[in-house]
Design an enzyme around this catalytic site. Structure first.
Site, PDB file in Angstrom:
ATOM      1  N   ASP A  45      67.706  36.814  19.647  1.00 24.63           N
ATOM      2  CA  ASP A  45      67.585  37.267  21.027  1.00 24.63           C
ATOM      3  C   ASP A  45      68.671  36.640  21.893  1.00 24.63           C
ATOM      4  O   ASP A  45      68.760  35.416  21.984  1.00 24.63           O
ATOM      5  CB  ASP A  45      66.196  36.853  21.543  1.00 24.63           C
ATOM      6  CG  ASP A  45      65.975  37.215  22.998  1.00 24.63           C
ATOM      7  OD1 ASP A  45      66.768  38.017  23.544  1.00 24.63           O
ATOM      8  OD2 ASP A  45      64.998  36.708  23.586  1.00 24.63           O
ATOM      9  N   HIS A  68      63.676  39.531  21.021  1.00 30.49           N
ATOM     10  CA  HIS A  68      63.069  39.205  22.319  1.00 30.49           C
ATOM     11  C   HIS A  68      61.533  39.220  22.256  1.00 30.49           C
ATOM     12  O   HIS A  68      60.939  40.245  22.027  1.00 30.49           O
ATOM     13  CB  HIS A  68      63.586  40.221  23.339  1.00 30.49           C
ATOM     14  CG  HIS A  68      63.531  39.751  24.756  1.00 30.49           C
ATOM     15  ND1 HIS A  68      63.918  38.496  25.148  1.00 30.49           N
ATOM     16  CD2 HIS A  68      63.142  40.376  25.890  1.00 30.49           C
ATOM     17  CE1 HIS A  68      63.767  38.381  26.460  1.00 30.49           C
ATOM     18  NE2 HIS A  68      63.291  39.506  26.928  1.00 30.49           N
ATOM     19  N   SER A 105      59.740  36.803  28.461  1.00 35.94           N
ATOM     20  CA  SER A 105      60.941  37.034  29.260  1.00 35.94           C
ATOM     21  C   SER A 105      60.742  36.482  30.680  1.00 35.94           C
ATOM     22  O   SER A 105      60.295  35.348  30.830  1.00 35.94           O
ATOM     23  CB  SER A 105      61.236  38.530  29.253  1.00 35.94           C
ATOM     24  OG  SER A 105      62.539  38.787  29.627  1.00 35.94           O
TER      25      SER A 105
END
Ligand SMILES: *[C@@H]1O[C@H](CO)[C@@H](O)[C@H](O)[C@H]1NC(C)=O
Ligand SMILES: *[C@@H]1O[C@H](CO)[C@@H](O)[C@H](O)[C@H]1NC(C)=O
Ligand SMILES: *[C@@H]1O[C@H](CO)[C@@H](O)[C@H](O)[C@H]1NC(C)=O
Ligand SMILES: *[C@@H]1O[C@H](CO)[C@@H](O)[C@H](O)[C@H]1NC(C)=O
Ligand SMILES: *[C@@H]1O[C@H](CO)[C@@H](O)[C@H](O)[C@H]1NC(C)=O
Ligand SMILES: *[C@@H]1O[C@H](CO)[C@@H](O)[C@H](O)[C@H]1NC(C)=O
Length: 481
Positions: free
Chosen positions: A408, A433, A153
């Site tokens: 995601d 994710h 991320s």
């Protein structure tokens, strides 16, 4: 028109399961790496595990993101599983202004002049300093070690940017679910919510449950239009935070929207507590509660009840909730990220008319104005990240793997196709994710197992190159003498 502002890359659940253990270290780093006008330092936290390390083994360096580093260390089992294979030293470094790494202690969040040192550039320099400390410690006594950056991320953006900006410091980077193109001018603002909608729409073969969700918002607004209706909704949904006015109604709709996004992000094949306590494939689990629309769709209250029951997957999977809470948990991490979104990390977001969410436009001027009110700052330039790190021009970058799960919503701002022979993209169709950074699990789809193999092979190549180049440069040195 209302603007969706609260986009959290990560808001971890409160209960961290501490499966992996580390030595906790602190190093003094400059509060401001760039001005030369102050030598003030603060203590930056990093976690070290040397159990698997042997001389010449690489450093696996996790570039911490917007939260307590322990949370990332406990949710990145892939790195722990890979370390023995490479005899790697494992380091998880915290990002300044999160967790325990506060430049001005408990005052850090009180004033813009204290918060102003919260930026990705300062954080990257912190990482470079910690790597330098490690290279100059016992670990580097036989010469510098190859360093592999990891991140998921925002942490994945940082790992790729670390390689881009400081290629002499890190030999390569694994950037998992890193939306480095979710910035102004690079990706249409509607991509994120259209992926979320698509994930819900295709979760069940029998019925497209995004239709029920799309109908929920006007139903809530109609029912909650009167005090009696609000009271009914409070008890129908057993809300922890009762709604009493129109502002609360908006807050509830935002919080439920956010819960739906979180379920899409944590749509893993096994039960997990990553963003909330959730069952395997939570989106599918929720949608399977909604497959008989004829039973509830025509009536607002029935629809609200049906959705309330389905949303229990999010609020009450533990079956112990006294009331249903849609609010976010990690308050500090969230305000830190809010500040970053108000300075550098301007990520345009909007919905499209077909999405299951309420209409929401991207209005940069309004965002900047809200930032000024909230933090006393606004973005210097909406394209700052593009100017800093090169945007779509990755031609001069090397040794980076960008991996993305197609379930995601952040994959829309990610790198989904190969840039060059050394900047590669790995697509995980069944992944949410940064699933690939998590520890292995019997329920893992084949595509994530392949992605992890690709990471491992890439790291092996980078390390081989590192030592080959090192031998060559030593050879040159000898020749020159
Ligand atoms: C490092 O990790 C290994 C494997 O999980 C564990 O056995 C060891 O105790 C850890 N070291 C520290 C200092 O916690
Ligand atoms: C920091 O700067 C002050 C004022 O210039 C100086 O007195 C002090 O010795 C410096 N400290 C360090 C650690 O360099
Ligand atoms: C910060 O911590 C100190 C010492 O614990 C305390 O006295 C002070 O009130 C705190 N300040 C804030 C803004 O929380
Ligand atoms: C919330 O509203 C419900 C229904 O009116 C009521 O039973 C409950 O006591 C209220 N909860 C709080 C915390 O006010
Ligand atoms: C949570 O689930 C349990 C078990 O089904 C139930 O008794 C409880 O009422 C639920 N809590 C809420 C807030 O719905
Ligand atoms: C990128 O190239 C690698 C081989 O280097 C390949 O395995 C991978 O599938 C390619 N990625 C995409 C998205 O085509």
């Amino acid at each position: 028109m209302y603007i969706l502002l609260v986009i959290l890359i990560l808001a971890y659940s409160k209960n961290i399961e501490c499966k992996y253990t580390f030595d906790t270290k602190y190093a003094d780093v400059l509060i401001d790496h760039f001005s030369y006008t102050s030598n003030k330092t603060f203590k930056l936290r990093y976690l070290v595990n040397e159990t698997f390390w042997t001389a010449n083994g690489p450093i696996f360096f996790y570039t911490g993101n917007e939260g307590d580093i322990e949370l990332f260390a406990q949710n990145s089992g892939f790195i722990m599983e890979l370390a023995p294979k490479f005899n790697a030293l494992i380091v998880f470094c915290e990002h300044r202004y999160y967790g325990d790494s506060m430049p001005f202690g408990n005052l850090s969040y009180t004033k813009p002049e204290y918060l102003g040192y919260l930026s990705s550039e300062q954080a990257l320099h912190d990482f470079v300093d910690i790597i330098d400390i490690l290279q100059n410690s016992k670990y580097g006594s036989d010469g510098p070690l190859p360093v592999i950056a990891f991140g998921g991320s925002y942490g994945g953006m940082l790992s790729s940017w670390l390689r881009i900006k400081y290629p002499a410091t890190v030999q390569g980077a694994i950037a998992a679910s890193a939306p480095i193109w979710q910035f102004t001018g690079l990706t249409p603002c509607g991509v994120f919510y259209s992926i979320v909608t698509h994930v819900y729409a295709s979760a069940n073969e029998k019925f497209d449950c995004s239709i029920s969700i799309k109908n929920l918002w006007p139903a809530i607004r109609r029912v909650a239009n009167t005090p009696d209706g609000m009271t009914w909704l409070n008890s129908a949904w057993k809300l922890c935070n009762n709604i009493t006015n129109t502002k609360d109604v908006q807050k509830l709709i935002d919080a439920v929207s956010n819960a739906l996004v979180n379920m899409a992000m944590a749509n893993y094949p096994y039960a997990n507590t990553f963003l909330a306590d959730l069952p395997p494939y939570p989106v599918k689990a929720m949608c399977s509660e909604l497959i008989e629309p004829e039973k509830y769709m025509k009536d607002d209250k029935k629809l609200i009840l049906a959705l309330g029951k389905a949303l229990n997957i999010y609020t009450n999977y533990s079956r112990t909730a006294k009331c249903n809470d849609f609010s976010d948990t990690d308050a500090l991490g969230i305000s830190g990220w809010d500040f970053q979104s108000c300075t550098e990390m301007v990520m345009p977001m909007c919905t499209n008319p077909d999405d299951m969410f309420e209409p929401s436009a991207w209005d940069y001027d309004k965002v900047a104005q809200d930032c000024l009110v909230k933090f006393g700052v606004k973005p210097s330039n909406p394209r700052e990240v593009v100017l800093q790190y090169g945007g779509k021009n990755l031609k001069y970058a090397s040794n980076i793997v960008f991996s993305n799960g197609l379930l995601d919503p952040w994959s829309g701002g990610g790198v989904l196709s190969n840039i060059s022979s050394t900047v590669t993209a790995i697509v995980i169709p069944e992944g949410a994710h940064h699933l690939d950074l998590r520890e292995s699990n019997p329920a893992d789809p084949a595509s994530v197992i392949r992605a992890r193999k690709f990471h491992s092979d890439s790291i092996q190549n980078w390390i081989t190159d590192f030592y080959r180049d090192k031998i060559n440069s030593n050879f040159n040195r000898v020749l020159l003498v």
